[in-house]
Design an enzyme around this catalytic site. Sequence first.
Site, PDB file in Angstrom:
ATOM      1  N   ASP A 213       0.863  -1.179   0.000  1.00 46.53           N
ATOM      2  CA  ASP A 213       0.000   0.000   0.000  1.00 46.53           C
ATOM      3  C   ASP A 213       0.899   1.228   0.000  1.00 46.53           C
ATOM      4  O   ASP A 213       2.128   1.109  -0.107  1.00 46.53           O
ATOM      5  CB  ASP A 213      -0.959  -0.032   1.202  1.00 46.53           C
ATOM      6  CG  ASP A 213      -2.301   0.606   0.835  1.00 46.53           C
ATOM      7  OD1 ASP A 213      -2.286   1.777   0.423  1.00 46.53           O
ATOM      8  OD2 ASP A 213      -3.336  -0.076   0.927  1.00 46.53           O
ATOM      9  N   HIS A 287      -2.284   3.359  -4.663  1.00 48.99           N
ATOM     10  CA  HIS A 287      -1.750   2.837  -3.394  1.00 48.99           C
ATOM     11  C   HIS A 287      -0.305   2.353  -3.601  1.00 48.99           C
ATOM     12  O   HIS A 287       0.082   1.282  -3.134  1.00 48.99           O
ATOM     13  CB  HIS A 287      -2.644   1.723  -2.850  1.00 48.99           C
ATOM     14  CG  HIS A 287      -3.979   2.226  -2.367  1.00 48.99           C
ATOM     15  ND1 HIS A 287      -4.110   2.971  -1.226  1.00 48.99           N
ATOM     16  CD2 HIS A 287      -5.223   2.123  -2.896  1.00 48.99           C
ATOM     17  CE1 HIS A 287      -5.398   3.294  -1.056  1.00 48.99           C
ATOM     18  NE2 HIS A 287      -6.085   2.793  -2.060  1.00 48.99           N
ATOM     19  N   ASP A 350      -8.031  -0.286  -6.687  1.00 47.75           N
ATOM     20  CA  ASP A 350      -8.943   0.641  -6.006  1.00 47.75           C
ATOM     21  C   ASP A 350      -8.345   2.032  -5.877  1.00 47.75           C
ATOM     22  O   ASP A 350      -7.125   2.202  -5.827  1.00 47.75           O
ATOM     23  CB  ASP A 350      -9.294   0.104  -4.610  1.00 47.75           C
ATOM     24  CG  ASP A 350      -8.049  -0.124  -3.748  1.00 47.75           C
ATOM     25  OD1 ASP A 350      -7.022  -0.576  -4.288  1.00 47.75           O
ATOM     26  OD2 ASP A 350      -8.103   0.158  -2.538  1.00 47.75           O
ATOM     27  N   GLU A 351      -9.240   3.009  -5.810  1.00 49.08           N
ATOM     28  CA  GLU A 351      -8.928   4.380  -5.399  1.00 49.08           C
ATOM     29  C   GLU A 351      -7.715   4.969  -6.130  1.00 49.08           C
ATOM     30  O   GLU A 351      -6.886   5.633  -5.515  1.00 49.08           O
ATOM     31  CB  GLU A 351      -8.693   4.409  -3.877  1.00 49.08           C
ATOM     32  CG  GLU A 351      -9.922   3.970  -3.103  1.00 49.08           C
ATOM     33  CD  GLU A 351      -9.729   3.991  -1.585  1.00 49.08           C
ATOM     34  OE1 GLU A 351     -10.640   4.432  -0.897  1.00 49.08           O
ATOM     35  OE2 GLU A 351      -8.659   3.551  -1.103  1.00 49.08           O
ATOM     36  N   ASP A 444     -12.982  -2.675  10.025  1.00 52.30           N
ATOM     37  CA  ASP A 444     -12.341  -1.550  10.711  1.00 52.30           C
ATOM     38  C   ASP A 444     -13.415  -0.694  11.380  1.00 52.30           C
ATOM     39  O   ASP A 444     -13.104   0.244  12.108  1.00 52.30           O
ATOM     40  CB  ASP A 444     -11.453  -0.716   9.792  1.00 52.30           C
ATOM     41  CG  ASP A 444     -12.141  -0.247   8.539  1.00 52.30           C
ATOM     42  OD1 ASP A 444     -13.242  -0.756   8.202  1.00 52.30           O
ATOM     43  OD2 ASP A 444     -11.590   0.651   7.866  1.00 52.30           O
TER      44      ASP A 444
HETATM   45  C1  ACM Z   1     -10.871  -0.291  -0.397  1.00 51.02           C
HETATM   46  O1  ACM Z   1     -11.470  -0.204   0.682  1.00 51.02           O
HETATM   47  N1  ACM Z   1     -10.146   0.725  -0.850  1.00 51.02           N
HETATM   48  C2  ACM Z   1     -10.955  -1.476  -1.212  1.00 51.02           C
END
Ligand code: ACM
Length: 713
Positions: A213, A287, A350-351, A444
Amino acid sequence: MQRKRRILTLICCTFVAAVAGCSKPVSDSPATAATTLPVSIIPAPRELTRAAGQFAVTTSTPVVFENGSPAEATARYFIDLMQRTRGMALTARNSDASGAISFKLLADEGTPDDEGYSLDASPRGITVSARSPRGLFYGAVSLWQLLTAEAPSAPGATTIDVPALTITDAPRFRWRGLMLDSARHYQSPQFIKQFIDVMALHKLNVLHWHLTDDQAWRLEIKKYPKLTEVGAWRVPAGPAAAADIDPTTGRPRVYGGFYSQDQVRDIVAYAAARHITIVPEIDMPGHASAAIAAYPKLAVLDNPPRQVPADWGVYPALFNVEESTFGFLQDVLSEVLALFPSEYIHVGGDEAVKDQWKASARVQARMRELGVKDEHALQAHFIERMQAFLSNQGRRLIGWDEILEGGLAPNATVMSWRGIDGAVAAAAAGHDTVLSPQPTLYFDRRPFDTPSSPGRVEISTVQDVYAFDPAPAVISEQQRKHILGVQANIWTEHIRTPARVEFMAFPRAAAIAEVGWSHTKDWAGFSERLPAQLERYRVLDVRFAEAPLPRPVDPLRRSSHEMALCTDKIALSLEDDAPISGERAVFKVDIMEPCWLFKGADLAKANSLVAAVGQVPFNFQIGDAVKQIPLHKPATPAGELEVRLDDCKGERIAVLPLAPAVKNYAVTTLPSASIAPREGIHDLCFMFTRKSVDPIWVIDSIELKTDAVAGTE
Ligand code: ACM
């Protein structure tokens, strides 16, 4: 997690808030002439029929299996489990015997992924049978649960009665997973193995291991040693960490760690022995900050940061799209494939905010060269190349649901996290999918409102998890064949210690295990079976979330967790960054608008107010949203805590200067402020004045005092 060899103690019925009712033993099917002996299997088996009588397992009960057969490993695992959890030393035997526990692999071999088994307990003995080692293993787990359904009748008892019954079982879904984020916080190989052990006892079968990450690269890659030499280490955020100088370097102490390839091989083998597949995740194209810090040539920017960053949130750093970068990623994946036999390899996706790609002339030129029309199509191209590479090696690509944007590579599998929309779209397009949506399956989020646990403020209870529908009606019946299963995700930005990983995982993992395995939902039955599971956690020394008894709210003293937040934008239960070692405070705060309401304060007798405050670094990458954070002009250089009556625009009744707290990174109790007593019940609003978003000043606790102590105002 240290394993103790202790005997089951009484099953306590203390799981009050999260679990309804937990007193009587459970019978999973109508008892005819059956005993009342409890049966407490999680996840609930597909069919369970009780019969008359029971079988007494004693220390002289032989455990029978064919020597050298694949059944041997399971039988020996079972013997070890009984020793560890019930202190009972059972003896292995290689020949058939009456009055035995037998593990049998049927000649009629199933496929290797056949997970079904049968369990037959009668007064003559117990037989666990299956067509595959995997199924046999799950039969052994069910048998262990039958043998740990309640406490022994007397300490040191050497007999456990198992009710006569027949179980025919097989899971509903083939993917029953947990994701563990070892990037944001590192867990030791020893802990990962212990975590795998406990997963196996839930018949969970996928550990999705988030290894890279922005904040770390945790997997040793031989060809690119800097990935871990540089990428596995960071200076934690905040002034406390910056002031924590490592005498060997003269620089701030770094936090981190990585998994050597030898350690990974050991962990993968350990998981395989427990029929758990580890699906590694190498996140791309976003990431990527840690990888870029190690190898700046991978960056879009000419001069990217050379240090691994310590903020949470979404960094803008993306991999560039040079051929050399694709080559690097394929080299990395080649080493990943050699370590992880998993059919699925997770490439994140992602993101990936596209700002850097948009702003880069070089990336734009590459897009023209590659013939892709926009940045979404470029991400699709990126993922497609990885998919083609993996497919050539006989593997399958899985990614977060953003991989749908810009067109999905053929055969790619979608992990739906932004709700279930990704799963719906993937199934409609004929792609397989795993459901792991926030908010419910994001572990989380805390399991209940607890002042001592960091995490997101929004809670997801064990009952919420249990209620999750793994085959929602929005996915048509024909398309549901694309649902591989379910997964809960343990993101660890706010989960710094292994104890907290376990706290966030269990017993919600029991709920997701039942959602993924069992064919019917039965919350009442599950909650009745749960106390035995909690007792198993105690015996295994697994920490878990046990809701405390509700406490009456103190009318005069409240912690931040006992106050309401004025807003709910990004609300966190946030751990302090200090002290470096020892207990740290945990504050409830909306980082976008730190403001608290002490509701229903009786001010008739209160004449002073004591505030304990902390400061935490604003280490959140939230892009332009940072401009929306309101700042209130301070009257003094250090700023103040302002107290207003009834609402946050009401009369200002106290101002507490922050100067005494500025130099203390941990919690400071400010000098008390006098307030004028007034009639009636009022709400009090607490806000800080400050010049900048960093640090975030936070309330730890507020106390209204009724004795006259003159203070500052
Ligand atoms: C994520 O929660 N970015 C997969």
